[in-house]
Design an enzyme around this catalytic site. Structure first.
Site, PDB file in Angstrom:
ATOM      1  N   TYR A   1       0.811  -1.062  -0.020  1.00 49.03           N
ATOM      2  CA  TYR A   1      -0.192   0.436   0.070  1.00 49.03           C
ATOM      3  C   TYR A   1       1.099   1.549  -0.044  1.00 49.03           C
ATOM      4  O   TYR A   1       1.515   1.125   0.837  1.00 49.03           O
ATOM      5  CB  TYR A   1      -0.796  -0.355   1.153  1.00 49.03           C
ATOM      6  CG  TYR A   1      -1.364   1.222   1.135  1.00 49.03           C
ATOM      7  CD1 TYR A   1      -2.951   1.479   0.541  1.00 49.03           C
ATOM      8  CD2 TYR A   1      -1.018   1.968   2.043  1.00 49.03           C
ATOM      9  CE1 TYR A   1      -3.822   2.877   0.208  1.00 49.03           C
ATOM     10  CE2 TYR A   1      -1.740   3.569   2.294  1.00 49.03           C
ATOM     11  CZ  TYR A   1      -3.396   3.594   0.882  1.00 49.03           C
ATOM     12  OH  TYR A   1      -4.096   5.029   1.372  1.00 49.03           O
TER      13      TYR A   1
ATOM     14  N   ASP B   1       9.706   3.303   0.536  1.00 53.66           N
ATOM     15  CA  ASP B   1       8.287   3.886   1.074  1.00 53.66           C
ATOM     16  C   ASP B   1       8.452   3.731   2.834  1.00 53.66           C
ATOM     17  O   ASP B   1       8.103   2.434   3.010  1.00 53.66           O
ATOM     18  CB  ASP B   1       6.866   3.382   0.353  1.00 53.66           C
ATOM     19  CG  ASP B   1       5.865   3.320   0.968  1.00 53.66           C
ATOM     20  OD1 ASP B   1       5.944   5.276   2.257  1.00 53.66           O
ATOM     21  OD2 ASP B   1       4.966   3.353   0.483  1.00 53.66           O
TER      22      ASP B   1
HETATM   23  N1  PLP Z   1       2.629   4.496   2.291  1.00 53.90           N
HETATM   24  C1  PLP Z   1       2.827   4.780   2.923  1.00 53.90           C
HETATM   25  C2  PLP Z   1       3.628   2.943   3.574  1.00 53.90           C
HETATM   26  C3  PLP Z   1       0.923   4.785   3.953  1.00 53.90           C
HETATM   27  O1  PLP Z   1       1.275   3.538   4.840  1.00 53.90           O
HETATM   28  C4  PLP Z   1       0.496   4.759   3.767  1.00 53.90           C
HETATM   29  C5  PLP Z   1      -0.583   6.099   3.667  1.00 53.90           C
HETATM   30  O2  PLP Z   1      -1.054   5.092   5.236  1.00 53.90           O
HETATM   31  C6  PLP Z   1       0.891   6.627   2.066  1.00 53.90           C
HETATM   32  C7  PLP Z   1       1.907   5.570   1.996  1.00 53.90           C
HETATM   33  C8  PLP Z   1       0.319   7.280   2.308  1.00 53.90           C
HETATM   34  O3  PLP Z   1      -0.215   8.500   3.018  1.00 53.90           O
HETATM   35  P1  PLP Z   1      -0.430   9.534   2.756  1.00 53.90           P
HETATM   36  O4  PLP Z   1      -1.887   8.863   3.371  1.00 53.90           O
HETATM   37  O5  PLP Z   1      -0.078  10.297   3.757  1.00 53.90           O
HETATM   38  O6  PLP Z   1      -1.131   9.931   1.503  1.00 53.90           O
END
Ligand code: PLP
Length: 435
Positions: free
Chosen positions: A143, A249
């Site tokens: 995700y 990420d």
């Molecule tokens: N990347 C990861 C690993 C996440 O857990 C999340 C959100 O939970 C995101 C990206 C997206 O972040 P945002 O909700 O601030 O757009």
């Protein structure tokens, strides 16, 4: 009229089906680990307000930093201007990140931090004269956010299916989900054989692959999957072997959540790009940051304007967010926050491991400040009905948890006390024993 009545008349909430789900909590105030509602309840924030809050709500030091910055400079365009909080935060982040990351690109949230990384990777290859490298390898259960690029890179799921026509194709490789091993093996005897699938995708993709995108050590929204560090080391090794970029990420895992400042430290690797957000501002303001190596940055230096990275958001490097981010990093130093997360991990592990004996408990996982109980389930998905039932039972007891279907997790602000964690662990065992 109550807050709830007014909300019902005008708001549309994320991930909520208003016809079937309980109404939102009317929160009027928050302090430390507690939320206070309009109807007089005190509720422990067991998910750090969607994984962002780390030092507790309404922290005096963060409040002061925000107010001081507001008096000085609240916002200025970041294309063509700069300011002290943006420079200082970038300097501090680069000191903390794995050596070799030398540039920070600011954006607005986790999804945009990922979008920026994907776009930098894509244009990097183009600028180098390899425009065919445009495809990404991502992992099952991933995700990465809700914007179109981040959705494309995420697992094909309920969250993305309605938008399939908008998404770009990616190659997906096995994740090291040991409890539901994609190879049918067991961790005690396997050789991280699931890495073979990543290698196969890299081999098949050849010189079309722009990068490998991973959530290091903890795949969160896809089911709170905790990795063996060897998989992370292997992802770096394979990206090098096949000459492509590794993008980490760390939107959730960054800033101590896994017990290290950044999850990449568990395997001592340095990605080519790192995405940050969430705890970057300790849960105060939306901000994203993407860290890159100098090699990547240099590929964009040219008199040819076609090589410029044309990406920017109105609130890029917002000074208020940067100031709170700096004050949050001060708190890490002053309060021994990482040691606190490590103590939290020990307490969570000791408290949750005995739950393996309970009927219906499939797996127990702990990493840093996250304790996870995966319940046995046929559907094993976000819509599993166990989730809402458990959430309601915990809320009755004054505890905010939002299970991901059959995966229950506890991810509190690090400021939580030992006594409060003990109380939560008791609620979890009692509720699980009663369902
Ligand atoms: N990347 C990861 C690993 C996440 O857990 C999340 C959100 O939970 C995101 C990206 C997206 O972040 P945002 O909700 O601030 O757009």
């Amino acid at each position: 009229m109550s807050l709830l009545d007014r909300d019902r008349a005008c708001l549309w909430h994320p991930y909520t089906q208003a016809l079937t789900q309980p109404p939102p909590l009317p929160v009027v105030r928050a302090e430390g680990v507690y939320l206070y509602t309009e109807d007089g309840r005190r509720i422990l924030d067991g998910i750090s307000s969607w994984w962002v809050n780390i030092h507790g709500h309404s922290h005096p030091k963060l409040n002061a930093a925000l107010a001081a910055q507001a008096r000085e400079l609240e916002q200025v365009v970041f294309a063509g201007c700069t300011h002290r909080p943006a420079v200082e935060l970038a300097e501090r982040l680069l000191q903390l990140l794995p050596p070799g990351l030398t540039r920070i690109f600011y954006s607005d949230n986790g999804s945009t931090a990922v979008e920026v990384a994907l776009k930098i990777a894509c244009q990097y290859w183009r600028n180098l004269g390899q425009p065919q490298r445009q495809r990404f390898v991502t992992l099952h259960h991933a995700y990465h956010g809700d914007t179109v690029g981040a959705m494309s890179a995420s697992e094909d799921s309920l969250f993305t299916r309605a938008f399939a026509a908008l998404l770009f194709p990616v190659a997906r490789a096995h994740a090291p989900y040991c409890y539901r091993c994609p190879m049918g093996l067991t961790r005690a005897t396997c050789q991280i054989d699931c890495l073979g699938d990543l290698e196969r995708q890299l081999q098949e993709g050849g010189d079309s692959i722009a990068g490998v995108l991973i959530e290091p050590m903890l795949q969160a929204a896809g089911g709170m999957i905790v990795w063996p560090a060897e998989f992370l080391a292997g992802a770096r090794r394979l990206s090098d072997r096949y000459g492509t970029l590794l993008i980490a990420d760390e939107v959730l895992t960054g800033f101590g959540r896994t017990g290290r400042m950044f999850a990449c430290e568990h395997a001592a690797i340095r990605p080519d790009l790192v995405c940050l957000s969430k705890a970057l501002t300790a849960g105060y303001l939306p901000m994203g940051a993407t860290a890159a190596t100098e090699t990547l940055y240099e590929a964009f230096l040219s008199e040819d304007r076609g090589k410029t990275f044309f990406h920017g958001h109105s609130y890029t490097a917002n000074p208020l967010a940067c100031a709170v981010g700096l004050a949050s990093l001060d708190l890490f130093r002053e309060n021994g926050v990482l040691e606190r997360v490590q103590a939290l991990e020990r307490q969570l592990r000791a408290g949750l491991e005995p739950l393996r004996g309970l009927a219906g408990v499939g797996d127990v996982r702990t990493i840093g400040g996250v304790g996870i109980v995966e319940l046995e389930s046929e559907s094993a998905g976000y819509l599993d009905q166990l989730g809402p039932r458990l959430a309601a039972a915990f809320l009755e007891r004054g505890l905010l948890l939002r299970p991901l279907g059959n995966v229950l997790y506890f991810m509190p602000p690090y400021a939580i006390t030992e006594g409060e964690v003990g109380w939560v662990l008791t609620q979890i065992s009692e509720v699980l024993a009663s369902i």
